[in-house]
Scaffold this motif. Structure first.
Motif, PDB file in Angstrom:
ATOM      1  N   MET A 169       0.842  -1.104   0.102  1.00  0.00           N
ATOM      2  CA  MET A 169      -0.035   0.046   0.060  1.00  0.00           C
ATOM      3  C   MET A 169       0.855   1.263  -0.044  1.00  0.00           C
ATOM      4  SD  MET A 169      -2.631  -1.133   2.808  1.00  0.00           S
ATOM      5  CE  MET A 169      -3.827   0.449   2.857  1.00  0.00           C
ATOM      6  N   THR A 170       1.891   1.303   0.784  1.00  0.00           N
ATOM      7  CA  THR A 170       2.802   2.316   0.719  1.00  0.00           C
ATOM      8  C   THR A 170       3.379   2.582  -0.608  1.00  0.00           C
ATOM      9  OG1 THR A 170       3.438   1.923   3.141  1.00  0.00           O
ATOM     10  CG2 THR A 170       4.922   3.441   1.815  1.00  0.00           C
ATOM     11  N   VAL A 171       3.994   1.573  -1.250  1.00  0.00           N
ATOM     12  CA  VAL A 171       4.512   1.739  -2.435  1.00  0.00           C
ATOM     13  C   VAL A 171       3.580   2.159  -3.544  1.00  0.00           C
ATOM     14  CG1 VAL A 171       5.663   0.489  -4.455  1.00  0.00           C
ATOM     15  CG2 VAL A 171       6.333  -0.085  -2.117  1.00  0.00           C
ATOM     16  N   TRP A 172       2.279   1.697  -3.472  1.00  0.00           N
ATOM     17  CA  TRP A 172       1.365   2.256  -4.658  1.00  0.00           C
ATOM     18  C   TRP A 172       0.856   3.549  -4.289  1.00  0.00           C
ATOM     19  CZ3 TRP A 172      -0.957   0.426  -8.696  1.00  0.00           C
ATOM     20  CH2 TRP A 172      -2.268   0.944  -9.081  1.00  0.00           C
ATOM     21  N   PHE A 173       0.543   3.895  -3.127  1.00  0.00           N
ATOM     22  CA  PHE A 173      -0.095   5.013  -2.716  1.00  0.00           C
ATOM     23  C   PHE A 173       1.161   6.285  -2.809  1.00  0.00           C
ATOM     24  CE2 PHE A 173      -3.596   2.528  -1.076  1.00  0.00           C
ATOM     25  CZ  PHE A 173      -4.397   3.181  -2.100  1.00  0.00           C
ATOM     26  N   GLY A 174       2.307   5.660  -2.080  1.00  0.00           N
ATOM     27  CA  GLY A 174       3.353   6.665  -2.236  1.00  0.00           C
ATOM     28  C   GLY A 174       3.723   7.267  -3.887  1.00  0.00           C
ATOM     29  N   GLY A 175       3.676   5.992  -4.810  1.00  0.00           N
ATOM     30  CA  GLY A 175       4.078   6.394  -5.913  1.00  0.00           C
ATOM     31  C   GLY A 175       3.126   7.315  -6.685  1.00  0.00           C
ATOM     32  N   HIS A 176       1.742   7.231  -6.046  1.00  0.00           N
ATOM     33  CA  HIS A 176       0.802   8.320  -6.853  1.00  0.00           C
ATOM     34  C   HIS A 176       1.084   9.759  -6.272  1.00  0.00           C
ATOM     35  CE1 HIS A 176      -1.982   6.039  -9.164  1.00  0.00           C
ATOM     36  NE2 HIS A 176      -1.959   5.004  -8.298  1.00  0.00           N
ATOM     37  N   SER A 177       1.716   9.859  -4.851  1.00  0.00           N
ATOM     38  CA  SER A 177       1.801  10.828  -4.090  1.00  0.00           C
ATOM     39  C   SER A 177       3.108  11.537  -4.580  1.00  0.00           C
ATOM     40  CB  SER A 177       2.113  10.534  -2.630  1.00  0.00           C
ATOM     41  OG  SER A 177       2.432  11.748  -1.825  1.00  0.00           O
ATOM     42  N   MET A 178       3.975  10.717  -5.136  1.00  0.00           N
ATOM     43  CA  MET A 178       5.506  11.230  -5.785  1.00  0.00           C
ATOM     44  C   MET A 178       4.747  11.860  -7.176  1.00  0.00           C
ATOM     45  SD  MET A 178       8.019   8.238  -4.981  1.00  0.00           S
ATOM     46  CE  MET A 178       9.065   8.773  -6.487  1.00  0.00           C
ATOM     47  N   MET A 179       3.874  11.254  -7.762  1.00  0.00           N
ATOM     48  CA  MET A 179       3.540  11.825  -9.251  1.00  0.00           C
ATOM     49  C   MET A 179       2.721  13.065  -9.136  1.00  0.00           C
ATOM     50  SD  MET A 179       2.724   8.401 -11.393  1.00  0.00           S
ATOM     51  CE  MET A 179       1.430   7.680 -10.302  1.00  0.00           C
ATOM     52  N   GLU A 180       1.983  13.140  -7.980  1.00  0.00           N
ATOM     53  CA  GLU A 180       1.359  14.285  -7.712  1.00  0.00           C
ATOM     54  C   GLU A 180       2.167  15.664  -6.987  1.00  0.00           C
ATOM     55  OE1 GLU A 180      -1.675  13.234  -5.336  1.00  0.00           O
ATOM     56  OE2 GLU A 180      -2.779  11.973  -6.907  1.00  0.00           O
ATOM     57  N   GLY A 181       3.553  15.004  -6.640  1.00  0.00           N
ATOM     58  CA  GLY A 181       4.440  16.295  -6.135  1.00  0.00           C
ATOM     59  C   GLY A 181       4.221  16.442  -4.769  1.00  0.00           C
ATOM     60  N   LEU A 182       3.374  15.519  -4.134  1.00  0.00           N
ATOM     61  CA  LEU A 182       2.885  15.529  -2.519  1.00  0.00           C
ATOM     62  C   LEU A 182       4.459  15.064  -1.854  1.00  0.00           C
ATOM     63  CD1 LEU A 182      -0.722  14.772  -2.728  1.00  0.00           C
ATOM     64  CD2 LEU A 182       0.510  16.972  -2.639  1.00  0.00           C
ATOM     65  N   SER A 183       5.050  13.988  -2.597  1.00  0.00           N
ATOM     66  CA  SER A 183       6.203  13.447  -1.680  1.00  0.00           C
ATOM     67  C   SER A 183       7.407  13.285  -2.540  1.00  0.00           C
ATOM     68  CB  SER A 183       5.681  12.103  -1.235  1.00  0.00           C
ATOM     69  OG  SER A 183       4.547  12.220  -0.211  1.00  0.00           O
ATOM     70  N   THR A 184       8.492  13.051  -1.921  1.00  0.00           N
ATOM     71  CA  THR A 184       9.391  12.960  -2.803  1.00  0.00           C
ATOM     72  C   THR A 184       9.831  11.073  -2.760  1.00  0.00           C
ATOM     73  OG1 THR A 184      11.393  12.886  -0.956  1.00  0.00           O
ATOM     74  CG2 THR A 184      10.640  15.039  -2.219  1.00  0.00           C
ATOM     75  N   TYR A 185      10.928  10.668  -3.558  1.00  0.00           N
ATOM     76  CA  TYR A 185      11.247   9.405  -3.363  1.00  0.00           C
ATOM     77  C   TYR A 185      12.057   9.003  -2.107  1.00  0.00           C
ATOM     78  CZ  TYR A 185      13.818   5.033  -4.150  1.00  0.00           C
ATOM     79  OH  TYR A 185      14.318   3.668  -4.070  1.00  0.00           O
ATOM     80  N   GLY A 186      12.715  10.237  -1.509  1.00  0.00           N
ATOM     81  CA  GLY A 186      13.208   9.811   0.067  1.00  0.00           C
ATOM     82  C   GLY A 186      12.106   9.823   0.835  1.00  0.00           C
ATOM     83  N   ASP A 187      11.098  10.635   0.872  1.00  0.00           N
ATOM     84  CA  ASP A 187       9.839  10.430   1.854  1.00  0.00           C
ATOM     85  C   ASP A 187       9.455   9.249   1.938  1.00  0.00           C
ATOM     86  OD1 ASP A 187      10.417  13.160   2.399  1.00  0.00           O
ATOM     87  OD2 ASP A 187       8.953  14.033   1.114  1.00  0.00           O
ATOM     88  N   VAL A 188       9.065   8.604   0.583  1.00  0.00           N
ATOM     89  CA  VAL A 188       8.358   7.302   0.613  1.00  0.00           C
ATOM     90  C   VAL A 188       9.430   6.247   1.221  1.00  0.00           C
ATOM     91  CG1 VAL A 188       7.457   5.640  -0.934  1.00  0.00           C
ATOM     92  CG2 VAL A 188       7.094   8.037  -1.343  1.00  0.00           C
ATOM     93  N   GLN A 189      10.708   6.552   0.493  1.00  0.00           N
ATOM     94  CA  GLN A 189      11.582   5.190   1.389  1.00  0.00           C
ATOM     95  C   GLN A 189      11.576   5.392   2.681  1.00  0.00           C
ATOM     96  OE1 GLN A 189      15.910   5.833  -0.058  1.00  0.00           O
ATOM     97  NE2 GLN A 189      16.058   3.723  -0.236  1.00  0.00           N
ATOM     98  N   THR A 190      11.794   6.513   3.172  1.00  0.00           N
ATOM     99  CA  THR A 190      12.025   6.786   4.592  1.00  0.00           C
ATOM    100  C   THR A 190      10.664   6.164   5.291  1.00  0.00           C
ATOM    101  OG1 THR A 190      13.333   8.499   4.289  1.00  0.00           O
ATOM    102  CG2 THR A 190      12.597   8.165   6.687  1.00  0.00           C
ATOM    103  N   PHE A 191       9.265   6.607   4.875  1.00  0.00           N
ATOM    104  CA  PHE A 191       8.274   6.032   5.446  1.00  0.00           C
ATOM    105  C   PHE A 191       8.186   4.497   5.532  1.00  0.00           C
ATOM    106  CE2 PHE A 191       4.127   4.966   5.349  1.00  0.00           C
ATOM    107  CZ  PHE A 191       3.344   5.668   6.327  1.00  0.00           C
ATOM    108  N   ILE A 192       8.469   3.807   4.269  1.00  0.00           N
ATOM    109  CA  ILE A 192       8.691   2.454   4.157  1.00  0.00           C
ATOM    110  C   ILE A 192       9.400   1.966   5.567  1.00  0.00           C
ATOM    111  CG2 ILE A 192       9.300   0.541   2.837  1.00  0.00           C
ATOM    112  CD1 ILE A 192       8.381   1.936   0.567  1.00  0.00           C
ATOM    113  N   GLN A 193      10.607   2.550   5.469  1.00  0.00           N
ATOM    114  CA  GLN A 193      11.622   1.910   6.792  1.00  0.00           C
ATOM    115  C   GLN A 193      10.917   2.227   8.037  1.00  0.00           C
ATOM    116  OE1 GLN A 193      15.055   4.103   5.815  1.00  0.00           O
ATOM    117  NE2 GLN A 193      16.037   2.901   4.352  1.00  0.00           N
ATOM    118  N   TYR A 194      10.330   3.207   8.171  1.00  0.00           N
ATOM    119  CA  TYR A 194       9.499   3.463   9.708  1.00  0.00           C
ATOM    120  C   TYR A 194       8.599   2.527   9.783  1.00  0.00           C
ATOM    121  CZ  TYR A 194      12.372   7.813  10.849  1.00  0.00           C
ATOM    122  OH  TYR A 194      13.403   8.524  11.119  1.00  0.00           O
TER     123      TYR A 194
END
Length: 576
Positions: free
Chosen positions: A254-279
């Motif tokens: 779910m994080t990868v899926w919705f994080g990818g959409h968030s990146m395309m919309e400019g709401l998150s960066t790749y580093g944000d999504v990767q860090t969120f996954i780690q946490y």
């Protein structure tokens, strides 16, 4: 668990506080690692700043090494605390068991006591060690990870809110099913221990009656019942980890899926999504570790409850304030004594009265179940009389501390027991500072000197546990020597000559007569030949004294004694 932890963790408070500080610091360093990684991706890689990447990478390495070093310290401290806790608990438990009277020991059973001393303490120790390692750090990592995940990507935090309740529901469902099974498992383990101990102790009887197959079936049945419970509980326990793994992977997807959409919309960066996954992984790992501990916790709680039940037992033989036995001429008085075992419907002894002075030999004879051994148990305070008084040296034994009372007794039990070790060590069990000369003298009196001298190592020869490498008569004589070596004021022989031939019996009693001139000697026996020369013979029948007197008097006045005598001796021998 809490009660035991309060009492037996207090000596290790300093180590526990150091451990908590190390856990807190380690959690902080672990929580900082993903954030540093995010800065490397978002700032270093995005700007192609190699020096910045190298500096933050070195910082990550330092944080990682510090976290690892702190966890090594935590592991060492938790091992010290847990092992010290279990050592102190076992010591206290054994000391408490030693204070219980025979009534409580019979009620608890040997199998349960052994299981508590070994298995239950071990279960509590294992969980305590895991608590110190996991249970304290996991909440820090879970809460800290949740806060950092929200700060990193607030728009993805709803994923954790959706998954976490499912994780908690799965853990709670497994615990509710497993907890009763652990209680049943402990009860079945006790039963198996009891059966194994009984069979091993009575192996000769089992073989004598060709009942090996029957006893194997008993073992199989008990072991099978234990296996069924263990398999069921382990199946549920094992199912927990795959379910949690499934939920963790679902959160990652779910994080990868919705994080990818968030990146395309400019709401998150790749580093944000990767860090969120780690946490999220840190949070889920902490919950998984906590859940495995929670599964083991009910077993430890059950073990702790069993241990506390033993600590809650108090001896029915009370410890009075008076410690010393009056230093007067030895004597024993039974003043209208009656006794019944706990739970018994009838008295084992009823209205027993007699007096024995120093230098006298008192013999007790009667049929099986007449209460002969019980009478000796009242003298040594294994049990206390329900009615009447037992006086030793003019003092009610209930006013004497059992240890002080027994220090003046030389007891030879009905079933002689020897400990593993040398013959000399077994004799020193009666007197710790006994010399070799005293040991040799005791062996001479007990008619054991000859067979001991024939052994290659003499008094330093090895005795197997329970004395299984010597004959029954030799065990009896060594047990007698162990009592004689302490030169007590009162001798209690509980059918201690039954395995001796008539010649050895006569020689032993003759040697004892010289040794016990200033002591009271009480002999329980089945053979008339052993008791007929006693100063006073007490004839018991169904717990009552139906005759008290010398051999000749009882032949005329006591039909029960005359019947016993004529069943063993001829008319001429009885008269002689």
């Amino acid at each position: 668990m809490i009660r035991l932890a309060k009492q037996y963790l207090s000596p290790y408070l300093r180590q526990t506080l150091l451990l908590l500080a190390a856990l807190l610091a380690s959690a902080v360093f672990n929580l900082m690692l993903p954030t540093v990684g995010k800065r490397i991706v978002n700032e270093g890689i995005a700007n192609q700043d190699t020096a910045y990447i190298f500096r933050l990478g070195l910082q990550m390495m330092v944080f990682l090494l510090l976290a690892l070093g702190l966890m090594l310290i935590v592991g060492r401290l938790s091992a010290q605390v847990a092992m010290g806790f279990s050592r102190d608990l076992r010591h206290a438990l054994f000391r408490h068991i030693g204070t219980l009277s025979q009534t409580e020991l019979d009620e608890l059973s040997t199998a349960t006591l052994i299981s508590c001393q070994v298995n239950d303490v071990n279960q509590v120790q294992i969980v305590l060690m895991n608590v110190l390692n996991i249970f304290l750090s996991a909440p820090l990592m879970a809460v800290g990870g949740a806060v950092m995940a929200y700060i990193t990507a607030p728009n993805l935090s709803w994923i954790l809110l959706a998954i976490l309740p499912l994780v908690l529901i799965v853990i709670a469902a497994v615990l509710m099913r497993v907890n009763p099974l652990f209680r049943e498992n402990q009860a079945r383990l006790d039963r198996l221990n009891g059966i194994v101990r009984e069979i091993l102790s009575g192996m000769r009887v089992v073989r004598a009656f060709n009942n090996e197959e029957r006893e194997k079936n008993r073992i199989d049945e008990a072991a099978g019942a234990l296996m069924d419970t263990a398999v069921t509980s382990n199946r549920m326990t094992v199912s927990l980890l795959p379910l949690l793994t499934l939920l963790i992977n679902a959160a990652n997807i779910m994080t990868v899926w919705f994080g990818g959409h968030s990146m395309m919309e400019g709401l998150s960066t790749y580093g944000d999504v990767q860090t969120f996954i780690q946490y999220a992984a840190q949070i889920m790992t902490s919950l998984a570790m906590t859940s495995m501990l929670m599964v083991a916790l009910p077993r430890a709680i059950t073990s702790a409850e069993r241990i506390n039940r033993i600590f809650d037992k108090t001896s029915s033989v009370e410890e009075p304030q008076q410690e010393a036995v009056p230093d007067v001429r030895a004597s024993i008085v039974f003043d209208h004594v009656s006794f019944r075992y706990p739970g018994g419907e009838e008295n084992v002894l009823t209205d027993i009265s007699f007096r024995a002075e120093a230098g006298e030999t008192i013999a007790i004879i009667g049929g099986t179940g007449a209460g002969k051994s019980t009478l000796l148990h009242l003298i040594s305070r294994y049990y206390d009389a329900a009615v009447g008084k037992v006086l030793v040296n003019g003092c009610d034994v209930r006013r004497l501390r059992p240890a002080a009372l027994r220090s003046m007794l030389g007891i030879v039990p009905q079933k002689p027991f020897l400990f593993s070790g040398m013959i000399y060590e077994n004799l020193c069990f009666g007197k710790r500072d006994a010399t070799e000369q005293e040991a040799a003298h005791a062996l001479e009196i007990a008619q054991a000197a000859d067979f001991v001298a024939e052994k290659p190592e003499g008094i330093y020869s090895y005795i197997a546990p329970g004395g299984t490498n010597v004959s029954g008569g030799q065990r009896q004589r060594l047990s007698i020597a162990r009592a004689v070596i302490r030169q007590p004021k009162i001798y209690l022989f509980d059918d201690s000559f039954s395995a001796l031939d008539f010649k050895t019996d006569a020689a032993l009693r003759s040697a004892l007569a010289k040794e016990t001139r200033d002591a009271v000697t009480v002999i329980v026996a089945q053979r008339v030949g052993t008791v007929m020369h006693a100063d006073q013979i007490i004839v018991l029948d169904r717990g009552r004294a139906v005759g008290i007197g010398k051999h000749g008097e009882l032949l005329k006045t006591c039909p029960v004694y005359r019947e016993i005598a004529l069943s063993q001796l001829s008319e001429s021998e009885v008269g002689a």
